[in-house]
Design a protein around this motif. Structure first.
Motif, mmCIF file in Angstrom:
data_model
loop_
_atom_site.group_PDB
_atom_site.id
_atom_site.type_symbol
_atom_site.label_atom_id
_atom_site.label_comp_id
_atom_site.label_asym_id
_atom_site.label_seq_id
_atom_site.Cartn_x
_atom_site.Cartn_y
_atom_site.Cartn_z
ATOM 1 N N ASN A 42 0.747 -1.012 0.011
ATOM 2 C CA ASN A 42 0.141 0.027 0.101
ATOM 3 C C ASN A 42 0.828 1.198 0.165
ATOM 4 O O ASN A 42 1.846 1.286 -0.709
ATOM 5 N N ASP A 43 0.526 2.200 0.944
ATOM 6 C CA ASP A 43 1.222 3.575 0.706
ATOM 7 C C ASP A 43 2.632 3.750 0.190
ATOM 8 O O ASP A 43 3.474 3.041 0.727
ATOM 9 N N GLN A 59 4.469 0.428 1.839
ATOM 10 C CA GLN A 59 4.000 -0.562 2.858
ATOM 11 C C GLN A 59 3.892 -1.550 2.187
ATOM 12 O O GLN A 59 3.582 -2.129 1.161
ATOM 13 N N TRP A 67 -3.102 -7.146 3.207
ATOM 14 C CA TRP A 67 -2.492 -6.506 4.227
ATOM 15 C C TRP A 67 -2.224 -7.390 5.584
ATOM 16 O O TRP A 67 -3.067 -8.226 5.853
ATOM 17 N N MET A 70 3.054 -4.909 9.041
ATOM 18 C CA MET A 70 3.968 -3.948 7.792
ATOM 19 C C MET A 70 5.250 -3.849 7.735
ATOM 20 O O MET A 70 5.893 -3.705 8.767
ATOM 21 N N PHE A 102 4.681 1.360 10.175
ATOM 22 C CA PHE A 102 3.589 2.032 9.309
ATOM 23 C C PHE A 102 4.298 3.172 8.437
ATOM 24 O O PHE A 102 5.154 3.217 8.591
ATOM 25 N N SER A 103 3.454 3.923 7.943
ATOM 26 C CA SER A 103 4.001 5.014 6.800
ATOM 27 C C SER A 103 4.734 5.934 7.444
ATOM 28 O O SER A 103 4.584 6.289 8.573
ATOM 29 N N ARG A 163 0.119 8.797 13.751
ATOM 30 C CA ARG A 163 0.783 8.166 12.401
ATOM 31 C C ARG A 163 1.276 8.920 11.566
ATOM 32 O O ARG A 163 1.059 10.220 11.175
ATOM 33 N N ASP A 164 2.105 8.412 10.377
ATOM 34 C CA ASP A 164 2.392 8.913 9.452
ATOM 35 C C ASP A 164 3.229 10.240 9.302
ATOM 36 O O ASP A 164 3.008 11.084 8.346
ATOM 37 N N GLU A 218 -4.963 10.934 7.516
ATOM 38 C CA GLU A 218 -3.718 9.989 7.136
ATOM 39 C C GLU A 218 -2.785 10.674 6.336
ATOM 40 O O GLU A 218 -3.062 11.580 5.393
ATOM 41 N N CYS A 219 -1.646 10.052 6.220
ATOM 42 C CA CYS A 219 -0.441 10.354 5.348
ATOM 43 C C CYS A 219 -0.180 12.003 4.863
ATOM 44 O O CYS A 219 -0.470 12.378 3.894
ATOM 45 N N TYR A 281 -4.427 6.813 -3.615
ATOM 46 C CA TYR A 281 -4.579 7.317 -2.137
ATOM 47 C C TYR A 281 -3.271 7.454 -1.501
ATOM 48 O O TYR A 281 -2.397 7.288 -2.437
ATOM 49 N N TRP A 302 -8.412 1.153 -0.438
ATOM 50 C CA TRP A 302 -8.829 0.378 0.718
ATOM 51 C C TRP A 302 -10.322 -0.352 0.447
ATOM 52 O O TRP A 302 -10.390 -1.481 0.926
HETATM 53 C C1 FRU Z 1 -2.990 4.759 4.691
HETATM 54 C C2 FRU Z 1 -2.388 3.747 6.121
HETATM 55 C C3 FRU Z 1 -1.696 4.932 6.925
HETATM 56 C C4 FRU Z 1 -1.006 3.674 7.713
HETATM 57 C C5 FRU Z 1 -0.828 2.596 6.731
HETATM 58 C C6 FRU Z 1 -0.647 1.192 7.350
HETATM 59 O O1 FRU Z 1 -3.267 3.967 3.854
HETATM 60 O O2 FRU Z 1 -3.707 3.578 6.750
HETATM 61 O O3 FRU Z 1 -2.237 5.700 7.583
HETATM 62 O O4 FRU Z 1 0.399 3.958 8.228
HETATM 63 O O5 FRU Z 1 -1.793 2.833 5.769
HETATM 64 O O6 FRU Z 1 -0.315 0.108 6.167
#
Ligand code: FRU
Length: 489
Positions: A42-43, A59, A67, A70, A102-103, A163-164, A218-219, A281, A302
């Motif tokens: 993912n991200d 990720q 998923w 991670m 995570f990210s 996070r992120d 997020e992110c 995303y 997602w």
């Molecule tokens: C966004 C997210 C982030 C998180 C990551 C986990 O897509 O939910 O907020 O760090 O993916 O994989």
């Protein structure tokens, strides 16, 4: 290196070998987009220029197409289009990140490559920020991770959602901007600073959703571009609003404004959708040494997996896109290096008549760059339908309806799984000079569309059999346009 890290790299490399030795597996992959080496991605993470190449982490769950705990996968490129996978950079193998890395983001810091990421612990109940430092291949986590925790934040929030981190350096000071879930369950952007970068001080809440711009954010990304400050956020739980440009669920937005750098408060002037497609995303940006600000997003979503079950991999990234601001609006276009992949140019004018589907000589394939330009467009111009990846059985449709000011993407007959969203539309404006341009970049199973000079981006994936490669045009009224078509290698 821990067993967990070694093993993840081993699984990745075995899968890459399998792909390389099979024509069928190879043909399913994009040619110039980064796709997962195996398992799930993912991200985009840690997009940064370091030691002469562009690094992208992501990720990564190498062990299945879903998923899971991670890791950070790692790839590098010199031309922004062909990627080499390196050993997996981070695995969830310390007390500070045992449930997931995570990210986060990365930056060049003197001789080193500095990563700031989120460490998840306590059965996913707590998220904190951690640091790893590396040489572009191997990364060592700090022993005193996590370096930013609840103890740094002077108010109550949901510790399962912090996070992120986005890291950058300004006037010799390191900054991190991260997202938290506040007590009203919505998102806020918090800023920290450090001189070393091991001890961090809380600085401010720079901006917040207050349940108006989605819920949890997020992110985040933050950068200055053409005299504006820009925050990128991916808000969750938004409600569809065609006029505003939002779709249900997760969105990614540009917030344009000015950061007050004394108080670190953001004065937000406008907010709008970054990409209207189904599959976009969590984008990240970085600055290239030549001054270009580029952005990459996760070309997936997602809400429902579209990749076929029998693929060895799930997930791709968009092309790196160059960003520019004009009159307060961010324009996105594929990195100019894409032009070096063009062969077999074909150009001309197409005149469409009602009820007649038209094809053009040499305009076909699944790897192409198609540029279309119209003159004299108004709300009386009817609509244009472009069918790509088409044959007798399959067709993926892009519709430009000038009367309704709507563009749509329909993959209901593309052979893509139908247990996920198959249709998406958004509203656009017709420029006052009546000139309207569209650029469509297709790479095996993705279509990235840019309209009005990059004002609108529309990214969608489709997994049609590769034999479906016709491109056809139909209109609801007589309509003409100029086109340039290139096969991409
Ligand atoms: C966004 C997210 C982030 C998180 C990551 C986990 O897509 O939910 O907020 O760090 O993916 O994989």
């Amino acid at each position: 290196m821990t067993d967990l890290l070694n093993n993840a790299t081993k699984v990745q490399n075995e899968c890459l070998k399998k792909i390389d030795s099979s024509l069928i597996e190879k043909s399913k992959r994009p040619h110039f987009h980064l796709a997962s080496p195996c398992g799930w991605i993912n991200d985009p993470n840690g997009l940064s220029f370091y030691k002469g190449q562009l690094h992208l982490f992501f990720q990564f769950h190498p062990y299945s197409n879903k998923w899971g705990p991670m890791h950070w996968g790692h790839a590098v490129t010199k031309d922004f289009l062909s990627w080499n996978f390196l050993p997996v950079a981070l695995a969830p193998d310390t007390n500070a990140d045992i449930d997931g890395c995570f990210s986060g983001t990365a930056m060049e810091d003197g001789d080193f490559h500095l990563i700031v990421y989120t460490g998840v612990v306590s059965d996913n109940a707590v998220q904190n920020q951690c640091i790893a430092i590396g040489d572009g291949v191997e990364y060592k986590k700090l022993e005193n991770n996590p370096v930013i925790t609840a103890s740094n934040i002077p108010f109550e929030y949901d510790v399962a959602h912090f996070r992120d981190p986005k890291v950058w350096k300004e006037n010799g000071t390191y900054y991190v901007a991260a997202v938290i879930k506040t007590q009203d369950k919505s998102g806020a952007l918090v800023i920290f600073k450090s001189e070393n970068p091991k001890e961090w001080k809380f600085v401010s809440v720079a901006d917040r959703s207050e349940c108006k711009l989605g819920m949890m954010w997020e992110c985040p990304d933050f950068f200055s571009l053409d005299e504006n400050d820009v925050i990128v956020i991916s808000p969750q739980e938004m409600k569809e609003d065609l006029e505003a440009g939002w779709h249900d669920g997760n969105n990614s937005v540009f917030m344009i404004g000015k950061m007050n750098r004394n108080e670190w408060k953001f004065n937000r002037k406008s907010v709008y959708q970054i990409d209207y497609g189904i599959d976009f995303y969590a984008p990240e940006t970085t600055l290239l040494p030549d001054g270009r600000r580029i952005m990459m997003g996760w070309m997936h979503r997602w809400e429902g997996v579209s990749t076929p079950d029998d693929y060895l991999w799930t997930g791709m990234m968009t092309l790196p896109r160059e960003l520019k601001i004009n009159n307060g609006i961010v324009y996105q276009n594929p990195v100019r290096e894409l032009e070096s992949k063009r062969i077999n140019p074909v150009s001309g004018k197409i005149n469409l008549f009602v009820g007649k589907t038209t094809k053009a000589d040499g305009v076909r394939g699944r790897h192409f760059d198609l540029l279309i330009s119209f003159e004299g467009i108004s709300s009386d111009s009817g609509s244009l339908e472009i069918q790509i990846a088409s044959d007798e059985k399959y067709s993926t449709k892009i519709n430009l309806d000038f009367e309704k000011y709507e563009m749509s993407f329909d993959r209901s007959r593309s052979g893509t799984r139908t247990d996920c969203e198959t249709f998406r539309k958004f509203k656009f404006e017709i420029p006052s000079d009546g000139k309207f341009d569209v650029r469509l970049v297709c790479d095996t199973c993705s279509a990235e569309l840019f309209a009005c000079g990059g004002r609108y981006a529309f990214t969608n994936v489709f997994y049609s059999p590769l034999e479906a490669e016709e491109i056809k045009f139909t209109s609801s009224k007589a309509l003409s346009f100029d086109y340039n078509f290139y096969t991409l290698v």
